[in-house]
Design an enzyme around this catalytic site. Structure first.
Site, PDB file in Angstrom:
ATOM      1  N   TYR A  64      -9.665  -3.180 -10.573  1.00  6.65           N
ATOM      2  CA  TYR A  64      -9.236  -1.952  -9.887  1.00  6.65           C
ATOM      3  C   TYR A  64      -8.019  -1.315 -10.581  1.00  6.65           C
ATOM      4  O   TYR A  64      -8.037  -0.148 -10.972  1.00  6.65           O
ATOM      5  CB  TYR A  64      -8.822  -2.272  -8.450  1.00  6.65           C
ATOM      6  CG  TYR A  64      -9.937  -2.502  -7.475  1.00  6.65           C
ATOM      7  CD1 TYR A  64     -10.247  -1.530  -6.537  1.00  6.65           C
ATOM      8  CD2 TYR A  64     -10.638  -3.691  -7.448  1.00  6.65           C
ATOM      9  CE1 TYR A  64     -11.247  -1.741  -5.593  1.00  6.65           C
ATOM     10  CE2 TYR A  64     -11.626  -3.918  -6.506  1.00  6.65           C
ATOM     11  CZ  TYR A  64     -11.931  -2.938  -5.587  1.00  6.65           C
ATOM     12  OH  TYR A  64     -12.908  -3.150  -4.657  1.00  6.65           O
TER      13      TYR A  64
ATOM     14  N   LYS B 297      -0.137   5.386  -6.022  1.00  4.13           N
ATOM     15  CA  LYS B 297      -1.202   5.401  -7.050  1.00  4.13           C
ATOM     16  C   LYS B 297      -2.098   6.613  -6.880  1.00  4.13           C
ATOM     17  O   LYS B 297      -2.379   7.339  -7.833  1.00  4.13           O
ATOM     18  CB  LYS B 297      -1.985   4.088  -6.943  1.00  4.13           C
ATOM     19  CG  LYS B 297      -3.169   3.909  -7.857  1.00  4.13           C
ATOM     20  CD  LYS B 297      -4.465   4.530  -7.424  1.00  4.13           C
ATOM     21  CE  LYS B 297      -4.926   4.210  -6.031  1.00  4.13           C
ATOM     22  NZ  LYS B 297      -5.379   2.839  -5.833  1.00  4.13           N
TER      23      LYS B 297
ATOM     24  N   CYS C 128       0.818  -1.211   0.000  1.00  2.00           N
ATOM     25  CA  CYS C 128       0.000   0.000   0.000  1.00  2.00           C
ATOM     26  C   CYS C 128       0.850   1.258   0.000  1.00  2.00           C
ATOM     27  O   CYS C 128       0.634   2.172  -0.787  1.00  2.00           O
ATOM     28  CB  CYS C 128      -0.933  -0.006   1.210  1.00  2.00           C
ATOM     29  SG  CYS C 128      -1.951   1.456   1.288  1.00  2.00           S
TER      30      CYS C 128
ATOM     31  N   GLU D 109      -7.693   2.181 -12.833  1.00  2.00           N
ATOM     32  CA  GLU D 109      -6.980   3.316 -12.237  1.00  2.00           C
ATOM     33  C   GLU D 109      -5.841   3.775 -13.138  1.00  2.00           C
ATOM     34  O   GLU D 109      -5.678   4.975 -13.408  1.00  2.00           O
ATOM     35  CB  GLU D 109      -6.481   2.935 -10.838  1.00  2.00           C
ATOM     36  CG  GLU D 109      -7.661   2.702  -9.893  1.00  2.00           C
ATOM     37  CD  GLU D 109      -7.294   2.298  -8.474  1.00  2.00           C
ATOM     38  OE1 GLU D 109      -8.153   2.432  -7.593  1.00  2.00           O
ATOM     39  OE2 GLU D 109      -6.160   1.833  -8.245  1.00  2.00           O
TER      40      GLU D 109
ATOM     41  N   HIS E 175     -26.870  22.536   0.238  1.00  4.07           N
ATOM     42  CA  HIS E 175     -26.931  23.024  -1.131  1.00  4.07           C
ATOM     43  C   HIS E 175     -25.918  24.129  -1.378  1.00  4.07           C
ATOM     44  O   HIS E 175     -25.702  24.948  -0.488  1.00  4.07           O
ATOM     45  CB  HIS E 175     -28.356  23.571  -1.366  1.00  4.07           C
ATOM     46  CG  HIS E 175     -28.603  23.954  -2.778  1.00  4.07           C
ATOM     47  ND1 HIS E 175     -28.704  23.031  -3.800  1.00  4.07           N
ATOM     48  CD2 HIS E 175     -28.762  25.170  -3.348  1.00  4.07           C
ATOM     49  CE1 HIS E 175     -28.929  23.674  -4.937  1.00  4.07           C
ATOM     50  NE2 HIS E 175     -28.963  24.965  -4.686  1.00  4.07           N
TER      51      HIS E 175
ATOM     52  N   CYS F 183      -1.597   1.733  -2.994  1.00  2.00           N
ATOM     53  CA  CYS F 183      -2.573   2.812  -2.738  1.00  2.00           C
ATOM     54  C   CYS F 183      -1.974   4.215  -2.725  1.00  2.00           C
ATOM     55  O   CYS F 183      -2.497   5.120  -3.383  1.00  2.00           O
ATOM     56  CB  CYS F 183      -3.251   2.627  -1.388  1.00  2.00           C
ATOM     57  SG  CYS F 183      -3.379   0.975  -0.771  1.00  2.00           S
TER      58      CYS F 183
ATOM     59  N   GLU G  75     -25.732  16.271  -1.910  1.00  2.00           N
ATOM     60  CA  GLU G  75     -27.129  16.501  -1.506  1.00  2.00           C
ATOM     61  C   GLU G  75     -28.084  15.564  -2.261  1.00  2.00           C
ATOM     62  O   GLU G  75     -29.182  15.274  -1.789  1.00  2.00           O
ATOM     63  CB  GLU G  75     -27.543  17.959  -1.706  1.00  2.00           C
ATOM     64  CG  GLU G  75     -27.668  18.391  -3.145  1.00  2.00           C
ATOM     65  CD  GLU G  75     -28.084  19.867  -3.283  1.00  2.00           C
ATOM     66  OE1 GLU G  75     -29.019  20.284  -2.594  1.00  2.00           O
ATOM     67  OE2 GLU G  75     -27.458  20.580  -4.087  1.00  2.00           O
TER      68      GLU G  75
END
Ligand code: NDP
Length: 447
Positions: free
Chosen positions: A177, A50, A42, A181, A436, A47, A441
Site C-alpha cells: 500500500y 496521505k 490515520c 501510494e 451514461h 490516511c 456504467e
C-alpha cells in the site's frame, strides 16, 4: 471494588477514540492516554495527510491534460512547503477536533505514555490509576528491516510528511500500500522515483490483473521499478546522498530512502509480559472476535491485534467493544467483504474474492472484465486504461468479488461493495440501467 475509571483506553487513535467516546456516551467514566498526538496514525501520519498529498500530486497530471481541453496556464510551478504546510495544518485541525470530541464527551485525556502495572492498574505519566476495563489500542508502527546495514539512514511514513524539501531522487522499498501510494505522490510532484521490490510483483494479495496493470502504468509513467532487487546495504556517500545496494550487485543512488516494508503492532513496553497477556508471533495481542484478551478486564482493538490493518475496522472494533461493555449491546464486527483501496496513480479498489481465491474456494467461477480508456484520458491523449473485474459464483450467480483500477476507483467501489455485501447477483447488476456517460456504467454493462 471502586475503580478510578470504568474504562481506561491506551492509545487515542481511530479505534481508541471511538471506543472511549461511545463508552462515555453510555455513561461510563472514561480516560484515555496518548503519548504522541490525539488522532493516531490515520489522522496524524497516515490516511488523511496521505490522501491530501495524493490529491495535491494529481494536479500535475491534470495540468498537463488540461492543455488538450484548451487551457493554458503560464508559469505554473510547484512548491512543496506550501502543500506540506497546508496538509500539516489540516492535521492540526483534525487533532483539535478529535480532542474536542473527547472533551465534550467528558473523557479525561492524559497526554502521557501509559502501561499496565497490575490487574486493572495503569501507570500513566507519574500517576497510577485503576479501571474496571482497560483497552489497548496502541496501533502499529512502520517496520524497518533489521538485517540491512545502514537501514536507519532511510525514513518511514512517520517522517515523510515533514520533509524539508522534495527529494530530487527517492528510492521507495516495498510493493504494498504505502510504497505504491508514495511512489505515485513523489513521481507526480517531480521527484525521480525508484521503487524497489524484493519479489517480482506489486500488491501480492490483490487481484493479479490489477497489480499487473498498476506495474505497467507505473513503469510507463516513468517510475523506475526494480524487480527481484532485495536491498542488502545502505551506504552514505560523501555528498550526503545514499547508495542502496540491491541483489545481484545492482545499486541505486538517491537523496532520500523510504522504507514501506509493512507495519508491526505496538505492543512492547506496555507491561503485558508480567501479566501473562497472550501474544502471537508478530507481537500482536491475541483477542477473540469480541476484542477480549485472555484477561477478563483487558481488551484490544485495531492494528495492535494485527487482524485487518485498516482504520474503519479499528473504529468498528472499538465501537462494538464499548457497546458490549457499557451499552448492553453485544454485537460482532463482520470481517467479510471489507473494501480497501490503494491510492496510487491511478488508484485501485477491491472488495471480496480475487479470481484465484474464488477459483480455489468455489466450484465454478465466471469472470467479467471491462478494459477501457476513460473518456478524459482519450481526449487528453493519455494512453492509460482502466480495468474493472467482477468475480461471480457460477452456481448462485452471486457477485463475490469486485476489483477496479482507474480514475475514482475507490469512490465507485464503495457503492459496489454494498452489492457484494448484500450478495446481489450478476443478473441484478445487468438489470440495473446504465448511467451514461460514466466510467461506473461499465459495472452494469459487462456481458
Ligand atoms: P504492506 O504489507 O502492504 O507491504 C509491505 C511490502 O514490503 C511488501 O511489498 C513486502 O514485500 C515488502 N517488504 C517487507 N519486508 C521487506 C524487506 N525486508 N525488503 C524488501 N521488501 C520488503 O505494508 P505497508 O507498509 O505498505 O502498509 C502496512 C499496512 O497498512 C497495509 O497492509 C494496510 O493494511 C495499511 N495501509 C492501508 C492503506 C490504505 O488503506 N490505503 C494505506 C497505507 C497502509 P513482499 O510482497 O515480497 O512480502
Amino acid at each position: 471494588m471502586a475503580y478510578d475509571f470504568d474504562f481506561f483506553v491506551i492509545g487515542a487513535g481511530s479505534g481508541g477514540v471511538r471506543s472511549a467516546r461511545i463508552a462515555a456516551g453510555h455513561g461510563a467514566k472514561v480516560a484515555i492516554a496518548e503519548e504522541y498526538r490525539v488522532g493516531g496514525t490515520c489522522v496524524i501520519r497516515g490516511c488523511v495527510p496521505k490522501k491530501l498529498l495524493v490529491i495535491g500530486a494529481h494536479f500535475a497530471e491534470d495540468l498537463v491534460d488540461a492543455r488538450r481541453f484548451g487551457w493554458r496556464i503560464e508559469g505554473q510551478s510547484f512548491d512543496w512547503p506550501t502543500l506540506r504546510d497546508h496538509v500539516l495544518a489540516d492535521v492540526d485541525r483534525l487533532n483539535r477536533a478529535y480532542q474536542s470530541t473527547l472533551d465534550t464527551h467528558g473523557v479525561t485525556t492524559f497526554h502521557a505514555r501509559a502501561e499496565l502495572v497490575g490487574a486493572n492498574r495503569v501507570r500513566v505519566g507519574d500517576r497510577e490509576v485503576t479501571a474496571a476495563h482497560v483497552l489497548i489500542a496502541t496501533g502499529a508502527r512502520p517496520q524497518v528491516p533489521d538485517d540491512i546495514e545502514g537501514a536507519g539512514r532511510g525514513i518511514t511514513s512517520n517522517e515523510v510528511f515533514h520533509l524539508e524539501a522534495l527529494p530530487r531522487r527517492i528510492a521507495i522499498v516495498g510493493g504494498g500500500y504505502i510504497a505504491n501510494e508514495f511512489a505515485g505522490i513523489f513521481h507526480q510532484l517531480g521527484s525521480s522515483v525508484t521503487q524497489v521490490l524484493r519479489g517480482n510483483r506489486l500488491l501480492k494479495e490483490w487481484e493479479p490483473a490489477l497489480a499487473d496493470r498498476l506495474l505497467a502504468i507505473s513503469m510507463e509513467k516513468g517510475i523506475d521499478v526494480r524487480l527481484n532487487a532485495a536491498p542488502s546495504r545502505v551506504e552514505q556517500l560523501k555528498d550526503g546522498s545514499l547508495r542502496l545496494h540491491l541483489a545481484h550487485g545492482r545499486t541505486v543512488e538517491v537523496d532520500q530512502l523510504l522504507w514501506a516494508t509493512g507495519r508491526v503492532p505496538n505492543a512492547d513496553g506496555l507491561g503485558l509480559e508480567a501479566l501473562g497477556v497472550q501474544r502471537a508471533h508478530r507481537g500482536q495481542i491475541v483477542v477473540d472476535d469480541r476484542g477480549a484478551t485472555n484477561l477478563p478486564w483487558l481488551h484490544a482493538v485495531g492494528d495492535v491485534t494485527d487482524r485487518v490493518q485498516l482504520t474503519p475496522v479499528a473504529i468498528r472494533e472499538g465501537h462494538a467493544l464499548a457497546d458490549r461493555l457499557f451499552g448492553g449491546r453485544d454485537w460482532r464486527v463482520d470481517y467479510d467483504h471489507i473494501p480497501s483501496a490503494v491510492f496510487s496513480h491511478p488508484p485501485l479498489a477491491s472488495v471480496g474474492l480475487t479470481e484465484p481465491e474464488a477459483r480455489e474456494r468455489l466450484g465454478g467461477v465466471r469472470i467479467f472484465t471491462a478494459d477501457f480508456r476513460p473518456m478524459k484520458n482519450v481526449l487528453a491523449g493519455r494512453d492509460e486504461r482502466a480495468l474493472y473485474k467482477l468475480v461471480v459464483d457460477a452456481a448462485s450467480d452471486r457477485l463475490v468479488g469486485a476489483h477496479m483500477i482507474g480514475p475514482e476507483a475507490p469512490e465507485i467501489l464503495q457503492a459496489l461493495a454494498i452489492a457484494v455485501k448484500a450478495g446481489l447477483t450478476k443478473a441484478e447488476l445487468d438489470a440495473t440501467m446504465a448511467l451514461h456517460p460514466t466510467m461506473a456504467e461499465e459495472l452494469v454493462l459487462m456481458r
